[in-house]
Design a protein around this motif. Structure first.
Motif, PDB file in Angstrom:
ATOM      1  N   SER A 177      34.766  -8.075 -15.059  1.00 54.41           N
ATOM      2  CA  SER A 177      34.890  -6.823 -14.307  1.00 54.41           C
ATOM      3  C   SER A 177      35.920  -6.969 -13.198  1.00 54.41           C
ATOM      4  CB  SER A 177      33.538  -6.418 -13.709  1.00 54.41           C
ATOM      5  OG  SER A 177      32.651  -6.062 -14.735  1.00 54.41           O
ATOM      6  N   ALA A 178      35.863  -8.097 -12.487  1.00 52.77           N
ATOM      7  CA  ALA A 178      36.847  -8.344 -11.421  1.00 52.77           C
ATOM      8  C   ALA A 178      38.251  -8.454 -12.009  1.00 52.77           C
ATOM      9  CB  ALA A 178      36.478  -9.618 -10.663  1.00 52.77           C
ATOM     10  N   GLU A 188      30.187 -11.251 -16.947  1.00 51.63           N
ATOM     11  CA  GLU A 188      30.371  -9.818 -16.711  1.00 51.63           C
ATOM     12  C   GLU A 188      31.025  -9.572 -15.355  1.00 51.63           C
ATOM     13  OE1 GLU A 188      30.187  -7.746 -19.010  1.00 51.63           O
ATOM     14  OE2 GLU A 188      29.014  -8.862 -20.459  1.00 51.63           O
ATOM     15  N   ILE A 189      30.589 -10.322 -14.346  1.00 52.85           N
ATOM     16  CA  ILE A 189      31.190 -10.175 -13.018  1.00 52.85           C
ATOM     17  C   ILE A 189      32.661 -10.613 -13.057  1.00 52.85           C
ATOM     18  CG2 ILE A 189      31.146 -11.055 -10.645  1.00 52.85           C
ATOM     19  CD1 ILE A 189      28.033 -11.216 -11.011  1.00 52.85           C
ATOM     20  N   THR A 190      32.922 -11.743 -13.698  1.00 49.71           N
ATOM     21  CA  THR A 190      34.290 -12.268 -13.788  1.00 49.71           C
ATOM     22  C   THR A 190      35.225 -11.293 -14.490  1.00 49.71           C
ATOM     23  OG1 THR A 190      33.443 -14.533 -13.838  1.00 49.71           O
ATOM     24  CG2 THR A 190      35.696 -14.205 -14.626  1.00 49.71           C
ATOM     25  N   ILE A 217      25.667 -12.879 -17.122  1.00 50.64           N
ATOM     26  CA  ILE A 217      25.904 -12.111 -15.896  1.00 50.64           C
ATOM     27  C   ILE A 217      27.166 -12.602 -15.190  1.00 50.64           C
ATOM     28  CG2 ILE A 217      24.985 -11.555 -13.602  1.00 50.64           C
ATOM     29  CD1 ILE A 217      22.157 -11.593 -14.914  1.00 50.64           C
ATOM     30  N   LYS A 242      26.549  -2.890 -17.300  1.00 48.01           N
ATOM     31  CA  LYS A 242      26.305  -4.202 -16.712  1.00 48.01           C
ATOM     32  C   LYS A 242      25.013  -4.213 -15.904  1.00 48.01           C
ATOM     33  CE  LYS A 242      31.086  -5.226 -17.226  1.00 48.01           C
ATOM     34  NZ  LYS A 242      31.006  -4.635 -18.526  1.00 48.01           N
TER      35      LYS A 242
END
Length: 192
Positions: free
Chosen positions: A109-110, A105-107, A102, A77
């Motif tokens: 990953s969380a 990817e954050i969503t 991006i 990421k």
């Protein structure tokens, strides 16, 4: 922290990030912009290949670890986010595509972290749609890093941006796919 070839390949990806960035900011008296584009694209392509290779080797050699499972997606990421930011900064792609990718990817990953805390990480393991998204995204980034309007008669900027749109659509699709899978866990957690 276990040290083995898969982990070292993942660390190599992390170490390549500043090298990748510096290539694009070297003075043109040191390296021509065209050479910088190609070198940056090669570094990113190499990093993308090590992403596949470290996972393959870890499974094949039975060297998987919790640390590797954590570090691998972080490295992926980071290099993708840095590449997207560079491409937007050089006006090679639209900021909207970078924000979608991006943000997803954050969503995700969380979401995976939350599912892991519940012992259900495998429920949101990488699916085929995620692999398609990653392939379109990686190829798009490489083509946009090369930034050629006439490579063997092909306009890599146009092709790269078409693939970036495809990657953004697959990004949204895969995000909703993973959220749908996790939905039953959302409701069961809020009912407690």
């Amino acid at each position: 922290m276990p040290l083995n070839i898969p982990i070292l390949l993942t660390w190599l990806r992390v170490v390549l990030i500043p090298v990748f960035v510096v290539v694009f900011y070297l003075p043109s008296s040191w390296i021509s912009p065209t050479c910088a584009n190609w070198l940056g694209a090669l570094i990113f392509a190499f990093a993308s290949i090590t992403d596949w290779l470290d996972g393959y080797l870890a499974r094949r050699w039975e060297q998987t670890s919790s640390f590797g499972a954590f570090l691998d997606p972080v490295a992926d990421k980071l290099i993708v986010a840095v590449a997207l930011i560079l491409l937007v900064g050089f006006d090679r792609t639209s900021m909207i595509w970078a924000m979608i990718i991006i943000g997803r990817e954050i969503t995700i990953s969380a979401l995976r972290e939350w599912m892991a805390q519940m012992g259900k990480r495998k429920n949101v393991a990488v699916a085929y749609i995620g692999k398609l998204k990653t392939t379109a995204q990686m190829v798009a980034i490489v083509l946009l890093l090369i930034n050629s309007e006439n490579f063997m008669g092909l306009n890599l900027q146009v092709i790269g941006n078409i693939l970036m749109i495809v990657a953004a659509v697959l990004t949204i699709w895969s995000m909703f796919y993973y959220l749908k899978i996790a939905k039953e866990n959302f409701t069961s957690e809020t009912d407690k």
